[in-house]
Design an enzyme around this catalytic site. Structure first.
Site, PDB file in Angstrom:
ATOM      1  CB  SER A 148      -0.889   0.017   1.246  1.00  0.00           C
ATOM      2  OG  SER A 148      -1.566   1.256   1.376  1.00  0.00           O
ATOM      3  CE1 TYR A 163      -4.334  -1.826   5.108  1.00  0.00           C
ATOM      4  CE2 TYR A 163      -3.263   0.269   4.638  1.00  0.00           C
ATOM      5  CZ  TYR A 163      -3.914  -0.866   4.202  1.00  0.00           C
ATOM      6  OH  TYR A 163      -4.146  -1.050   2.858  1.00  0.00           O
ATOM      7  CE  LYS A 167      -1.874  -3.702   3.177  1.00  0.00           C
ATOM      8  NZ  LYS A 167      -2.087  -4.918   2.352  1.00  0.00           N
TER       9      LYS A 167
END
Length: 258
Positions: A148, A163, A167
């Site tokens: 991401s 998160y 990533k």
């Protein structure tokens, strides 16, 4: 043979995790359209079967669904065995399953942190590792992981430290595997999408203010479309990308460029 013919995936076999909907379903469709037979891997087996049927009917490829918890090594190994039983080989693995929990760092529980890391990082490791073992025996294969832009920047205004960390880990995991397997025929790359307007995002009324804020910052002033990720994955899955490994492709409408 022209370049478009060279980019075809006829005869190749693969799987897509998180393939029941969103980016996974969109990419699985593109892989099948390019000639690849695909296993749709997801925890939501009912939705996975619906997606597999739709893709199979639209493309004529062999597409089937498998229920799998990517955080469970036994589940992942069983999934790979099922793919091999059906296809006899694995040429393409799109390790895409992921989740996000928004919580301030000081309030995030251990369970929240662990769940995000388990799915987004450990899940990618387990599925890429399992696919890699098969591909190393074959002497050839392509693994594409979903990272991401959040592995490069800290998103605002939503707090999502787990998160972002997961990533960033996917990007470094991808590079590490690519270097280890570079002389053994197995390529490993990742894509780092920006904000993508999947149904799970655009259908949520509570996200409208966030989307408006993201778009006000974004140079293109819009969300990306899942279809705008298809061509890069098809390229990475095929033989025309034979010198491409250890790369992270940021597809974010220049969001991380300033």
């Amino acid at each position: 043979m022209g370049i478009l013919e060279k980019m075809r995936l006829d005869g190749k076999k693969g799987f897509v995790t998180g393939g029941a909907r969103g980016i996974g379903k969109c990419v699985a469709t593109a892989l099948a359209e390019a000639g690849c037979d695909i296993a749709i891997v997801d925890m939501d087996i009912a939705e996975a079967e619906k997606s597999a049927l739709a893709i199979r009917e639209a493309t004529g490829r062999d597409v089937f669904a498998i229920c799998c918890d990517v955080t469970n090594p036994e589940d992942v190994n069983a999934m790979v065995d099922a793919v091999l039983a059906r296809f006899s080989r694995i040429d393409v693995a799109f390790c895409n399953a992921g989740i996000c929990v928004n919580a301030p760092a000081e309030e995030m529980t251990f369970d929240q942190w662990k769940k995000v890391l388990d799915v987004n990082l450990t899940g990618v490791f387990l599925t890429a590792q399992a696919a890699g073992k098969v591909m190393l025996r074959q002497g050839k294969g392509s693994i594409i992981n979903t990272a991401s832009m959040s592995g490069h920047i800290v998103n605002v205004p939503q707090p999502q430290c787990a998160y972002n960390a997961s990533k960033a880990g996917v990007i470094q995991l991808t590079k590490s595997m690519a270097v280890e397997w570079a002389t053994r025929g197995v390529r490993v790359n990742c894509i780092s999408p920006g904000y993508i307007g999947t149904e799970l995002i655009t259908a949520r009324a509570d996200l409208v203010p966030l989307i408006e804020q993201w778009n006000s910052i974004a140079p293109m002033h819009r969300l990306g479309k899942p279809e705008e990720l298809q061509s890069i994955v098809v390229y990475l899955a095929g033989d025309t990308s034979s010198f491409t490994t250890g790369s992270d492709f940021v597809i974010d409408g220049a969001f991380t460029s300033f």
